[in-house]
Design an enzyme around this catalytic site. Structure first.
Site, PDB file in Angstrom:
ATOM      1  CE  LYS A   1      -4.144  -1.817   0.204  1.00  0.00           C
ATOM      2  NZ  LYS A   1      -5.229  -1.532  -0.766  1.00  0.00           N
TER       3      LYS A   1
ATOM      4  CE  LYS B   1     -10.562  -5.303  -3.387  1.00  0.00           C
ATOM      5  NZ  LYS B   1      -9.922  -4.388  -4.334  1.00  0.00           N
TER       6      LYS B   1
ATOM      7  CG  ASP C   1      -3.963  -0.753  -4.018  1.00  0.00           C
ATOM      8  OD1 ASP C   1      -4.344   0.212  -4.709  1.00  0.00           O
ATOM      9  OD2 ASP C   1      -4.735  -1.486  -3.365  1.00  0.00           O
TER      10      ASP C   1
ATOM     11  CG  ASP D   1      -9.391  -2.165  -6.810  1.00  0.00           C
ATOM     12  OD1 ASP D   1     -10.498  -2.689  -7.028  1.00  0.00           O
ATOM     13  OD2 ASP D   1      -8.889  -2.140  -5.672  1.00  0.00           O
TER      14      ASP D   1
ATOM     15  CD  GLU E   1      -4.997  -3.003  -6.744  1.00  0.00           C
ATOM     16  OE1 GLU E   1      -6.031  -2.958  -6.049  1.00  0.00           O
ATOM     17  OE2 GLU E   1      -4.161  -3.937  -6.665  1.00  0.00           O
TER      18      GLU E   1
END
Length: 340
Positions: A113, A221, A143, A197, A169
């Site tokens: 992250k 997801k 991400d 995403d 991402e």
């Protein structure tokens, strides 16, 4: 995009079959140290309804559709017996990276992250450098959750690229921003691929990112897209490589992500389904955490995602939080019912 939905049970039936839990996390993630979820038991198994607290009812209703699919319809047939997963490193100080990685065991890919509010690019560089030092051969992806501006993303990815990024991402918010970052990176000769995403799972039209040429691959997801079958259709129609990820789920919710990854015809990248390792507790006896970099599929997955009654009781949410979740369940059920 229209997608046939499973039969929506009556709200009274859902209420009677609902368990609300609150489990602790090992580290702060998305600003929280505990994760709440509403679990539903149906004729086909268990499903998880756990949209993040700030999400509105229209968006959250897709998470309910996914839970209903899992519990009342079950999952499509798997085409592989196990699913490769990556470790996930939250926005922790670089000194804690090895501690976080240790919870995942051996893995061949890591997602880090970055662009955390209140942190700097130096923090990101230090965290990524610590991961690369700990795992010199791992596939490494970052991400940003849309946290950078276009200029910040281009600068940051230029400095992060020497660590050998597999992809970045959602570096910026919005499809137009993704397309601009992708074009600027190419113009500067920075070989970092872009993954979408939020621009897929939060979009009214999840396929727009592919039509706009804004990404090299998509992150999907199951819960935010309305279930495994709808996610499979989106991947098929997008025509881009897909990475399956999770939303900080319990093992019940992780099962839907693993079922999605197991059913995809092609799975070129390790999936972001190892986040069970970030939980300090779970609702199943043998939690779905990576085993040598993999999660199970098929019958083994079903067995590992069945809650233990004792753990449901141990991690039951306080009464006021149970009421909050049941009220949210009712509102999201009304959204789904109005669409049928």
């Amino acid at each position: 995009m229209s997608e046939p939905a499973p039969r929506l049970p009556d709200l009274t039936e859902l209420m009677a079959r609902a368990a609300v839990v609150r489990v602790p996390l090992r580290v702060r993630f998305r600003g929280v140290t505990e994760r709440e979820a509403l679990l539903l038991e149906g004729p086909a198994g268990w499903g998880e309804f756990a949209p993040f607290l700030e999400y509105g009812d229209a968006e959250s209703a897709r998470w309910l559709a996914s839970a209903v699919e899992a519990a009342w319809e079950g999952f499509p047939e798997a085409v592989r017996s196990r699913v490769p997963v990556n470790a996930t490193v939250p926005a922790v100080p670089a000194a804690r990276v090895r501690e976080v990685l240790a919870a995942f065991g051996p893995v061949e890919a890591v997602k880090v992250k970055v662009a955390e509010e209140g942190q700097s690019l130096a923090d990101d560089l230090g965290r990524v450098a610590a991961v690369r030092e700990a795992l010199p051969e791992a596939a490494l992806r970052v991400d940003a959750n849309g946290g950078w501006s276009v200029a910040e993303a281009v600068e940051a990815l230029g400095q992060l690229e020497p660590f050998g990024l597999e992809y970045a991402e959602q570096p910026v918010a919005g499809i137009n921003g993704l397309a601009e970052v992708r074009a600027l990176l190419a113009e500067r000769g920075t070989p970092v691929r872009i993954a979408a995403d939020e621009s897929v799972r939060k979009a009214e039209d999840p396929l727009r990112v592919a039509r706009a040429g804004a990404a090299d691959l998509i992150v999907v997801k199951a819960a935010p897209l309305g279930g495994v079958r709808r996610a499979l259709r989106i991947v098929r129609e997008a025509g881009l490589p897909a990475v399956v990820s999770s939303a900080l789920d319990t093992s019940v919710g992780l099962a839907a992500g693993a079922a999605l990854a197991a059913a995809l015809p092609e799975l070129p990248h390790a999936c972001g389904l190892g986040t069970g390792a970030l939980l300090a507790a779970d609702v199943v006896g043998s939690p779905l955490v990576p085993d040598a970099g993999f999660l199970p599929a098929g019958a083994a997955l079903a067995e590992r995602s069945r809650p233990d009654p004792g753990l449901l009781a141990e991690w039951a949410a306080p009464a006021e939080r149970r009421r909050w979740w049941l009220e949210r369940l009712g509102r999201c059920h009304a959204v789904l019912a109005a669409g049928q």
